[in-house]
Design an enzyme around this catalytic site. Structure first.
Site, PDB file in Angstrom:
ATOM      1  CG  ASP A  74      -2.241  -0.694   0.952  1.00 24.93           C
ATOM      2  OD1 ASP A  74      -2.592  -0.884  -0.241  1.00 24.93           O
ATOM      3  OD2 ASP A  74      -2.931  -1.060   1.920  1.00 24.93           O
ATOM      4  CE  LYS A 100      -4.436   2.126   1.478  1.00 28.73           C
ATOM      5  NZ  LYS A 100      -4.852   1.253   2.588  1.00 28.73           N
TER       6      LYS A 100
END
Ligand SMILES: [Fe+2]
Ligand SMILES: [Fe+2]
Length: 350
Positions: free
Chosen positions: A223, A226
Site C-alpha cells: 500500500d 497511499k
C-alpha cells in the site's frame, strides 16, 4: 536509534559478539571499550561489563561508570571470568548491581537478568516483542516518508523483515498483532498487519525462506501508493464518497510507480503492489485481471489484505471478529481461491 540502549563494555570485541547479539534482540546495543569516558549516557538503560578487573585501566573505567550508573539508578552487571574472592570483593566495593559468571551463563540469560532489573513488571518476551515493534515501526515510517517523494529504498524495507520474524517466532502471532492493533497510525497498522499475516501464512505453508521474504516485502510495501493519497482522503474519519473512493483506488497503480521508480524491485513485488485489489472474477482494480492472470503471490497477499482490513479498528466501525472476517472471506465466492482461503483460515485458527 532505538529508544532504549544497553552498553556492552568489553576489552575483547570478538568475545563480546554473542552478548551484543543477545542485547540486540531486546534493545539497541552500544559497544564501549575501557577508554570510554561516559560523558553521554542517553538513551542507555543498563550496562553489561565484560572486562578484566585485574587490569588498572579496566578498573578505572568501571569506577567512572559505576558512579554514573548510580546517579541514573541504572543497573550494571559485571561478568567475571575468574570468580575469585578478590574479584567479587572488588565488584562489591565498586557498587556493581550484580555479578555473574561469564563462563556459566548464556548471553541471553545475562541479558534477561539485566532486563529483570530494568523493568521487573515486564516479561523478557514482552520487552523483546516491544523492541522489535519499535524497529519495524520506525523502518516502515522511514520507508513511507521516502515514498512521499515518489521513490523508495528497498534496503530500508528489508531491515524490517528480521525483527518482524523474530517477534512472531518469540512471542507468537497474537501478542504481535495486539501490539500492532494498538498503534494509532492507520496505514502503519494496516501494512504491518498484512506483512505479519503474510509472514505467518508463509511459515504455516512451509514456503522456503526466499519466498517467505519476498512475501513479507510485498506485504510491507503493497500500500505504499497511499503515501501519495491526500491525507483528507487517507485519514477521513468516515466512509469515503464515490469520488474519494476513486482517488483512494489510485493507490495500487501509484504504489507500482513508486516501486518502478526505485529500480530493480522484484517483479513479484511489483505485481503484488499493483494487483492486490484484483479479483479472480475480474471485478477488481486497477486492471480488471481475471483468473490465471493473477499470480499466486498476489492471491495470497489479497486474502491477508482483506482479512487485515476487516479485523482492524476504523474510526467509523469496530474491528470485526476473527470468525466474522473469515466468514466474509469464505463468502467471496468466485473472487478468491477457496483452497487458499481455507488454508489461510487454518493458519489463523491455529
Ligand atoms: Fe491496497
Ligand atoms: Fe492493503
Amino acid at each position: 536509534m532505538p529508544s532504549s540502549t544497553v552498553v556492552v563494555l568489553t576489552d575483547n570485541i570478538d568475545r563480546g559478539h554473542d552478548l551484543c547479539e543477545a542485547v540486540r534482540m531486546m534493545a539497541g546495543c552500544r559497544v564501549a571499550d575501557v577508554e570510554e569516558q561516559w560523558l553521554n549516557l542517553e538513551p542507555v538503560v543498563g550496562v553489561i561489563a565484560d572486562v578484566a578487573l585485574e587490569r588498572p585501566n579496566s578498573r578505572r573505567c568501571l569506577q567512572r561508570l559505576t558512579v554514573r550508573c548510580r546517579d541514573r539508578r541504572m543497573p550494571l552487571i559485571y561478568l567475571t571470568r575468574t570468580g575469585t574472592d578478590a574479584v567479587l570483593r572488588e565488584a562489591g566495593n565498586l557498587g556493581i548491581t550484580a555479578c555473574f559468571s561469564a563462563l556459566a551463563m548464556e548471553p541471553r540469560t545475562v541479558v534477561a537478568a539485566l532486563f529483570r532489573l530494568i523493568a521487573p513488571a515486564k516479561t523478557t518476551t514482552d520487552l523483546l516483542v516491544e523492541h522489535n515493534f519499535e524497529l519495524v515501526g520506525s523502518t516502515f515510517s522511514e520507508m513511507f516518508d521516502t515514498a512521499r517523494s515518489g521513490s523508495l529504498d528497498m534496503e530500508t524495507v528489508n531491515e524490517a523483515i528480521g525483527p518482524l520474524l523474530v517477534a512472531i517466532r518469540e512471542g507468537g502471532l497474537d501478542r504481535w498483532i495486539t501490539l500492532i492493533q494498538a498503534h494509532d497510525d492507520t496505514t502503519l497498522r494496516h501494512c504491518l498487519l498484512v506483512a505479519s499475516y503474510v509472514a505467518h501464512f508463509a511459515i504455516y505453508l512451509g514456503l522456503p525462506s526466499s519466498e517467505r521474504t519476498t512475501l513479507i516485502r510485498a506485504g510491507l510495501v503493497h500500500d505504499v501508493g497511499k503515501a501519495l493519497i491526500p491525507l483528507s482522503v487517507l485519514n477521513k474519519p468516515g466512509k469515503l464518497d464515490s469520488s474519494e473512493m476513486a482517488t483512494m483506488r489510485t493507490h495500487a497503480a501509484l504504489g507500482y510507480e513508486i516501486l518502478a521508480a526505485a529500480g530493480s524491485v522484484d517483479p513479484i513485488i511489483l505485481a503484488a503492489t499493483r494487483h492486490h485489489h484484483e479479483m479472480l472474477d475480474g471485478s477488481g482494480y486497477p486492471d480488471g485481471l481475471q483468473g490465471g492472470q493473477i499470480g499466486d503471490t498476489v492471491r495470497l497477499l489479497t486474502i491477508c489484505d482483506i482479512y487485515a482490513a476487516l479485523t482492524e479498528r476504523r474510526p467509523y466501525r469496530p474491528p470485526m471478529s476473527q470468525t466474522e472476517a473469515l466468514q466474509i472471506l469464505r463468502g467471496m465466492t468466485g473472487k478468491l481461491e477457496p483452497a487458499l482461503v481455507e488454508a489461510f483460515a487454518a493458519s489463523i485458527e491455529g
